[in-house]
Motif scaffolding. Structure first.
Motif, PDB file in Angstrom:
ATOM      1  N   UNK A   1      33.024   0.916  78.277  1.00 13.41           N
ATOM      2  CA  UNK A   1      32.500  -0.346  78.767  1.00 13.41           C
ATOM      3  C   UNK A   1      32.425  -0.269  80.293  1.00 13.41           C
ATOM      4  N   UNK A   2      31.309  -0.641  80.813  1.00 12.11           N
ATOM      5  CA  UNK A   2      31.117  -0.660  82.262  1.00 12.11           C
ATOM      6  C   UNK A   2      31.431  -2.057  82.803  1.00 12.11           C
ATOM      7  N   UNK A   3      31.473  -2.167  84.126  1.00  8.06           N
ATOM      8  CA  UNK A   3      31.722  -3.468  84.748  1.00  8.06           C
ATOM      9  C   UNK A   3      30.624  -4.458  84.347  1.00  8.06           C
ATOM     10  N   UNK A   4      29.392  -3.992  84.285  1.00  2.93           N
ATOM     11  CA  UNK A   4      28.271  -4.855  83.879  1.00  2.93           C
ATOM     12  C   UNK A   4      28.480  -5.370  82.462  1.00  2.93           C
ATOM     13  N   UNK A   5      28.923  -4.498  81.566  1.00  2.73           N
ATOM     14  CA  UNK A   5      29.203  -4.912  80.186  1.00  2.73           C
ATOM     15  C   UNK A   5      30.312  -5.955  80.139  1.00  2.73           C
ATOM     16  N   UNK A   6      31.338  -5.777  80.967  1.00  2.00           N
ATOM     17  CA  UNK A   6      32.430  -6.741  81.023  1.00  2.00           C
ATOM     18  C   UNK A   6      31.942  -8.093  81.528  1.00  2.00           C
ATOM     19  N   UNK A   7      31.120  -8.078  82.553  1.00  2.00           N
ATOM     20  CA  UNK A   7      30.552  -9.324  83.085  1.00  2.00           C
ATOM     21  C   UNK A   7      29.711 -10.022  82.018  1.00  2.00           C
ATOM     22  N   UNK A   9      30.051  -9.798  78.782  1.00  4.43           N
ATOM     23  CA  UNK A   9      30.938 -10.310  77.738  1.00  4.43           C
ATOM     24  C   UNK A   9      31.640 -11.587  78.197  1.00  4.43           C
ATOM     25  N   UNK A  10      32.097 -11.625  79.449  1.00  2.00           N
ATOM     26  CA  UNK A  10      32.751 -12.820  79.985  1.00  2.00           C
ATOM     27  C   UNK A  10      31.756 -13.977  80.046  1.00  2.00           C
ATOM     28  N   UNK A  11      30.543 -13.688  80.482  1.00  2.00           N
ATOM     29  CA  UNK A  11      29.518 -14.734  80.571  1.00  2.00           C
ATOM     30  C   UNK A  11      29.236 -15.338  79.196  1.00  2.00           C
ATOM     31  N   UNK A  12      29.133 -14.497  78.192  1.00  2.00           N
ATOM     32  CA  UNK A  12      28.837 -14.981  76.845  1.00  2.00           C
ATOM     33  C   UNK A  12      30.025 -15.747  76.263  1.00  2.00           C
ATOM     34  N   UNK A  13      31.227 -15.188  76.407  1.00  2.00           N
ATOM     35  CA  UNK A  13      32.429 -15.798  75.828  1.00  2.00           C
ATOM     36  C   UNK A  13      32.763 -17.149  76.466  1.00  2.00           C
ATOM     37  N   UNK A  14      32.592 -17.241  77.779  1.00  2.00           N
ATOM     38  CA  UNK A  14      32.969 -18.470  78.512  1.00  2.00           C
ATOM     39  C   UNK A  14      31.780 -19.374  78.791  1.00  2.00           C
ATOM     40  N   UNK A  15      30.613 -19.005  78.291  1.00  2.00           N
ATOM     41  CA  UNK A  15      29.382 -19.769  78.502  1.00  2.00           C
ATOM     42  C   UNK A  15      29.124 -20.019  79.990  1.00  2.00           C
ATOM     43  N   UNK A  16      29.166 -18.936  80.762  1.00  2.00           N
ATOM     44  CA  UNK A  16      28.901 -18.966  82.199  1.00  2.00           C
ATOM     45  C   UNK A  16      27.620 -18.201  82.488  1.00  2.00           C
ATOM     46  N   UNK A  17      27.078 -18.429  83.669  1.00  2.00           N
ATOM     47  CA  UNK A  17      25.968 -17.583  84.092  1.00  2.00           C
ATOM     48  C   UNK A  17      26.539 -16.212  84.436  1.00  2.00           C
ATOM     49  N   UNK A  18      25.684 -15.215  84.454  1.00  2.00           N
ATOM     50  CA  UNK A  18      26.150 -13.873  84.785  1.00  2.00           C
ATOM     51  C   UNK A  18      26.656 -13.799  86.226  1.00  2.00           C
ATOM     52  N   UNK A  19      26.077 -14.602  87.105  1.00  2.00           N
ATOM     53  CA  UNK A  19      26.518 -14.615  88.503  1.00  2.00           C
ATOM     54  C   UNK A  19      27.943 -15.158  88.613  1.00  2.00           C
ATOM     55  N   UNK A  20      28.227 -16.260  87.898  1.00  2.00           N
ATOM     56  CA  UNK A  20      29.567 -16.839  87.928  1.00  2.00           C
ATOM     57  C   UNK A  20      30.573 -15.922  87.245  1.00  2.00           C
ATOM     58  N   UNK A  21      30.173 -15.329  86.141  1.00  2.00           N
ATOM     59  CA  UNK A  21      31.057 -14.395  85.441  1.00  2.00           C
ATOM     60  C   UNK A  21      31.342 -13.186  86.324  1.00  2.00           C
TER      61      UNK A  21
END
Length: 90
Positions: A1-7, A9-21
């Motif tokens: 998993x890369x940093x982009x993949x982690x971002x 996943x966080x964006x999807x799980x927490x319902x955030x924009x990718x920028x905020x994640x």
């Protein structure tokens, strides 16, 4: 998993924009780095702990020439997985 993949996943799980994640992930990593730089320890329950270990100065060999070189002492990060993480993998 890369940093982009982690971002992502966080964006999807927490319902955030990718920028905020991305800001959340960057802030968490920066804080972990700062604590380790100060010689502290970061413990994340059911995941593991990050610590700083000291390596002594030692002699090594240059593989190309075979010459002996001095390797200076250094501080290195160490990760110890928690029981919860080990159990999840097995």
């Amino acid at each position: 998993m890369s940093k982009k993949d982690l971002i992502d996943a966080v964006a999807k799980e927490c319902e955030l924009t990718k920028e905020k994640a991305g800001s959340v992930v960057d802030a968490a990593l920066a804080h972990i780095k700062a604590v380790l730089k100060d010689g502290g320890e970061v413990r994340i329950p059911d995941f593991g702990s990050f610590k700083v270990a000291s390596r002594k100065a030692r002699e090594g060999r240059n593989p190309a020439t075979g010459a002996t070189i001095k390797i200076p002492a250094s501080r290195v990060p160490k990760f110890s997985p928690a029981k919860g993480l080990k159990d999840a993998l097995n």
